[in-house]
Design a protein around this motif. Structure first.
Motif, PDB file in Angstrom:
ATOM      1  N   HIS A 299     -18.417 -11.801   2.507  1.00 42.40           N
ATOM      2  CA  HIS A 299     -19.679 -11.407   1.891  1.00 42.40           C
ATOM      3  C   HIS A 299     -20.605 -10.782   2.962  1.00 42.40           C
ATOM      4  CE1 HIS A 299     -22.777 -12.824  -1.379  1.00 42.40           C
ATOM      5  NE2 HIS A 299     -22.975 -11.578  -1.003  1.00 42.40           N
ATOM      6  N   ALA A 300     -20.665 -11.434   4.142  1.00 40.74           N
ATOM      7  CA  ALA A 300     -21.489 -10.903   5.242  1.00 40.74           C
ATOM      8  C   ALA A 300     -20.996  -9.516   5.673  1.00 40.74           C
ATOM      9  CB  ALA A 300     -21.455 -11.872   6.427  1.00 40.74           C
ATOM     10  N   HIS A 301     -19.677  -9.381   5.831  1.00 41.85           N
ATOM     11  CA  HIS A 301     -19.124  -8.082   6.240  1.00 41.85           C
ATOM     12  C   HIS A 301     -19.485  -7.009   5.197  1.00 41.85           C
ATOM     13  CE1 HIS A 301     -17.007 -10.308   9.224  1.00 41.85           C
ATOM     14  NE2 HIS A 301     -15.895 -10.574   8.553  1.00 41.85           N
ATOM     15  N   SER A 302     -19.443  -7.378   3.922  1.00 41.40           N
ATOM     16  CA  SER A 302     -19.769  -6.413   2.861  1.00 41.40           C
ATOM     17  C   SER A 302     -21.197  -5.916   3.028  1.00 41.40           C
ATOM     18  CB  SER A 302     -19.648  -7.059   1.479  1.00 41.40           C
ATOM     19  OG  SER A 302     -18.359  -7.597   1.300  1.00 41.40           O
ATOM     20  N   GLU A 303     -22.088  -6.830   3.359  1.00 43.10           N
ATOM     21  CA  GLU A 303     -23.491  -6.427   3.509  1.00 43.10           C
ATOM     22  C   GLU A 303     -23.647  -5.420   4.644  1.00 43.10           C
ATOM     23  OE1 GLU A 303     -26.023  -7.131   1.604  1.00 43.10           O
ATOM     24  OE2 GLU A 303     -25.436  -8.930   0.493  1.00 43.10           O
ATOM     25  N   ILE A 304     -23.005  -5.660   5.774  1.00 43.98           N
ATOM     26  CA  ILE A 304     -23.257  -4.735   6.891  1.00 43.98           C
ATOM     27  C   ILE A 304     -22.450  -3.441   6.762  1.00 43.98           C
ATOM     28  CG2 ILE A 304     -24.208  -6.465   8.488  1.00 43.98           C
ATOM     29  CD1 ILE A 304     -21.574  -6.340  10.006  1.00 43.98           C
ATOM     30  N   ILE A 305     -21.247  -3.517   6.206  1.00 48.44           N
ATOM     31  CA  ILE A 305     -20.530  -2.258   5.935  1.00 48.44           C
ATOM     32  C   ILE A 305     -21.270  -1.522   4.807  1.00 48.44           C
ATOM     33  CG2 ILE A 305     -18.396  -1.210   5.056  1.00 48.44           C
ATOM     34  CD1 ILE A 305     -17.585  -2.278   7.633  1.00 48.44           C
ATOM     35  N   GLY A 306     -21.838  -2.305   3.896  1.00 48.12           N
ATOM     36  CA  GLY A 306     -22.558  -1.728   2.750  1.00 48.12           C
ATOM     37  C   GLY A 306     -23.813  -0.964   3.135  1.00 48.12           C
TER      38      GLY A 306
ATOM     39  N   HIS B  79     -13.558  -6.056  13.044  1.00 42.46           N
ATOM     40  CA  HIS B  79     -13.280  -4.843  13.818  1.00 42.46           C
ATOM     41  C   HIS B  79     -11.785  -4.626  14.035  1.00 42.46           C
ATOM     42  CE1 HIS B  79     -17.610  -5.505  15.344  1.00 42.46           C
ATOM     43  NE2 HIS B  79     -17.599  -4.813  14.228  1.00 42.46           N
ATOM     44  N   ALA B  80     -11.028  -5.721  13.978  1.00 40.61           N
ATOM     45  CA  ALA B  80      -9.571  -5.591  14.133  1.00 40.61           C
ATOM     46  C   ALA B  80      -8.918  -5.206  12.801  1.00 40.61           C
ATOM     47  CB  ALA B  80      -8.994  -6.905  14.649  1.00 40.61           C
ATOM     48  N   GLY B  81      -9.726  -5.078  11.753  1.00 38.43           N
ATOM     49  CA  GLY B  81      -9.182  -4.705  10.437  1.00 38.43           C
ATOM     50  C   GLY B  81      -8.487  -5.868   9.744  1.00 38.43           C
ATOM     51  N   LYS B  82      -8.779  -7.110  10.183  1.00 36.80           N
ATOM     52  CA  LYS B  82      -8.109  -8.267   9.587  1.00 36.80           C
ATOM     53  C   LYS B  82      -8.960  -8.964   8.536  1.00 36.80           C
ATOM     54  CE  LYS B  82      -5.437  -9.355  13.728  1.00 36.80           C
ATOM     55  NZ  LYS B  82      -5.641 -10.088  14.989  1.00 36.80           N
ATOM     56  N   ALA B  83     -10.224  -8.572   8.412  1.00 36.68           N
ATOM     57  CA  ALA B  83     -11.102  -9.243   7.444  1.00 36.68           C
ATOM     58  C   ALA B  83     -11.386  -8.310   6.273  1.00 36.68           C
ATOM     59  CB  ALA B  83     -12.409  -9.630   8.128  1.00 36.68           C
TER      60      ALA B  83
ATOM     61  N   HIS C 285      -6.031  -2.201  -5.541  1.00 37.89           N
ATOM     62  CA  HIS C 285      -5.088  -2.715  -4.538  1.00 37.89           C
ATOM     63  C   HIS C 285      -4.879  -1.725  -3.393  1.00 37.89           C
ATOM     64  CE1 HIS C 285      -4.435  -6.458  -6.500  1.00 37.89           C
ATOM     65  NE2 HIS C 285      -4.158  -5.859  -7.643  1.00 37.89           N
ATOM     66  N   GLU C 286      -4.930  -0.445  -3.694  1.00 35.22           N
ATOM     67  CA  GLU C 286      -4.833   0.569  -2.632  1.00 35.22           C
ATOM     68  C   GLU C 286      -6.001   0.407  -1.647  1.00 35.22           C
ATOM     69  OE1 GLU C 286      -2.638   3.456  -1.809  1.00 35.22           O
ATOM     70  OE2 GLU C 286      -1.535   1.768  -2.675  1.00 35.22           O
ATOM     71  N   ILE C 287      -7.180   0.192  -2.189  1.00 31.80           N
ATOM     72  CA  ILE C 287      -8.365   0.036  -1.330  1.00 31.80           C
ATOM     73  C   ILE C 287      -8.249  -1.232  -0.497  1.00 31.80           C
ATOM     74  CG2 ILE C 287     -10.849  -0.409  -1.350  1.00 31.80           C
ATOM     75  CD1 ILE C 287     -11.111   1.616  -3.538  1.00 31.80           C
ATOM     76  N   LEU C 288      -7.806  -2.323  -1.133  1.00 29.62           N
ATOM     77  CA  LEU C 288      -7.647  -3.583  -0.386  1.00 29.62           C
ATOM     78  C   LEU C 288      -6.604  -3.442   0.721  1.00 29.62           C
ATOM     79  CD1 LEU C 288      -9.530  -4.840  -2.483  1.00 29.62           C
ATOM     80  CD2 LEU C 288      -8.036  -6.835  -2.508  1.00 29.62           C
ATOM     81  N   ALA C 289      -5.644  -2.542   0.494  1.00 28.26           N
ATOM     82  CA  ALA C 289      -4.608  -2.324   1.519  1.00 28.26           C
ATOM     83  C   ALA C 289      -5.113  -1.367   2.607  1.00 28.26           C
ATOM     84  CB  ALA C 289      -3.349  -1.777   0.867  1.00 28.26           C
ATOM     85  N   GLY C 290      -6.366  -0.917   2.493  1.00 23.84           N
ATOM     86  CA  GLY C 290      -6.939  -0.061   3.529  1.00 23.84           C
ATOM     87  C   GLY C 290      -6.759   1.428   3.254  1.00 23.84           C
TER      88      GLY C 290
END
Ligand code: FAQ
Length: 311
Positions: A40-47, A100-104, A267-272
């Motif tokens: 949720h926090a990551h969404s806010e700052i990427i958002g 930042h490592a793309g794991k979250a 699912h495509e988006i969740l896969a990056g």
């Protein structure tokens, strides 16, 4: 009679009380909360990114000032949420490293482009609107610090949603071209906003346990339906068409049911592999690197304070 930790925890949940940082809690409950709150926090700052891109192009000084305030609020929401996750023992550095490592994960919605000024209206109205719908339920979540953060965040999101609605109303009542611009923006943002509530209940692996722990109070599909129900009269007030020809009113439940949603896209988006995943991550890492001197300065100042002899 003496009761063990698990029994005390179960009784707390059963009684609809709040779990507080110093209370005993099952490891899996803690892990689930750290996962959800950090996402949720990551969404806010990427958002912050889709709207930040429009600050320099806002059509008036007043619009610019409002947009700056909104984007700043999103940064603030990220900070409350990271702090709530820290009360569970998660470290800020680890959470950011994971991101930042793309794991979250962060919300799928922020991987779409904001193409025109009308997108600022659609994001405020639909994206903040969906966020509120989800977060009003989270104000009653079982973990105290998360629930309390949600109360304040919801108040600020309500302002965000109204400013988005007002942008769209002005465009919708403007020239034919402006009206078309508003319609085009909601056409692009409506379905992705429905995906913010997560996969259908039957395909939501975390829901059953999170509902049992009262972390989640309302299911993904039920929140999505509530949101659709809120949108129906508001689309009408805006004079815009809801981009869902298969939307139907269910007489039995008294609720609006959206037409099919393209879960492959989700699912495509969740896969990056969404339209802007790579760009959002690149920008986030760059912002973090550019802020290194601020963190260094704060750490140096804190060190000086502790080294100073007591008066
Ligand atoms: N995007 O089993 P479930 C905002 C993941 S609002 C990406 O149903 P859960 C304000 C999910 O994490 C947006 N991933 O999971 C703003 C899980 O992955 P994992 C942020 C998603 O947790 C406005 C997997 O799919 N709001 O930022 C999404 O029980 C404007 C399976 O799903 C929140 O985060 C998605 N849409 O339910 C800012 C609200 N949906 O970790 C700027 C708090 C699901 O198992 C501008 N979070 N996934 O690999 C929640 O309420 C829940 O976490 C849900 C998902 C409902 C999002």
């Amino acid at each position: 009679p003496p009761r063990d930790d698990q029994q005390v925890f179960d009784a707390l949940i059963e009684a609809d009380s709040r779990v507080e940082p110093r209370d005993w809690m099952p490891d899996a409950y803690r892990r689930t909360l750290v996962r959800q709150i950090s996402q949720h926090a990551h969404s806010e700052i990427i958002g912050m990114q889709p709207e930040a891109n429009w600050i320099t192009r806002a059509p008036s000084l007043k619009r610019k000032a409002i947009l700056i305030a909104k984007v700043q609020d999103e940064g603030g929401h990220g900070l409350y949420l990271y702090s709530a996750a820290q009360t569970l023992g998660a470290s800020r550095e680890d959470m950011l490293d994971q991101l930042h490592a793309g794991k979250a994960r962060y919300s799928s919605i922020f991987n779409y482009p904001a193409r025109t000024w009308a997108d600022m209206g659609a994001i405020g109205w639909l994206v903040d609107g969906a966020a509120i719908c989800n977060q009003v339920a989270l104000c009653r979540t079982s973990y105290g610090p998360y629930a309390r953060a949600m109360v304040r965040i919801c108040k600020e999101e309500s302002f965000h949603q109204r400013q988005g609605f007002e942008i769209l109303l002005a465009l919708s009542r403007g020239t034919e071209e402006q009206h078309q611009m508003a319609q085009d923006a909601v056409d692009r943002w409506y379905r992705p906003a429905l995906m913010m509530f997560g996969p259908p209940d039957a395909e939501s692996p975390n829901s059953r346990q999170s509902m049992a722990w009262k972390i989640k109070r309302v299911s993904n599909d039920e929140l999505r339906r509530r949101f659709v129900g809120m949108c129906v009269p508001q689309f009408e007030a805006l004079g815009l068409t809801m981009p869902d020809p298969e939307l139907r009113f269910d007489e039995e439940t008294g609720q609006w049911e959206p037409g099919p949603i393209d879960w492959d896209e989700f699912h495509e988006i969740l896969a990056g592999r969404g339209p802007l995943n790579a760009e959002r991550m690149r920008r986030r890492r760059a912002a973090h690197d550019e802020g290194a001197w601020v963190r260094d300065a704060a750490a140096a100042y804190a060190r000086k304070q502790t080294e100073r002899p007591a008066p």
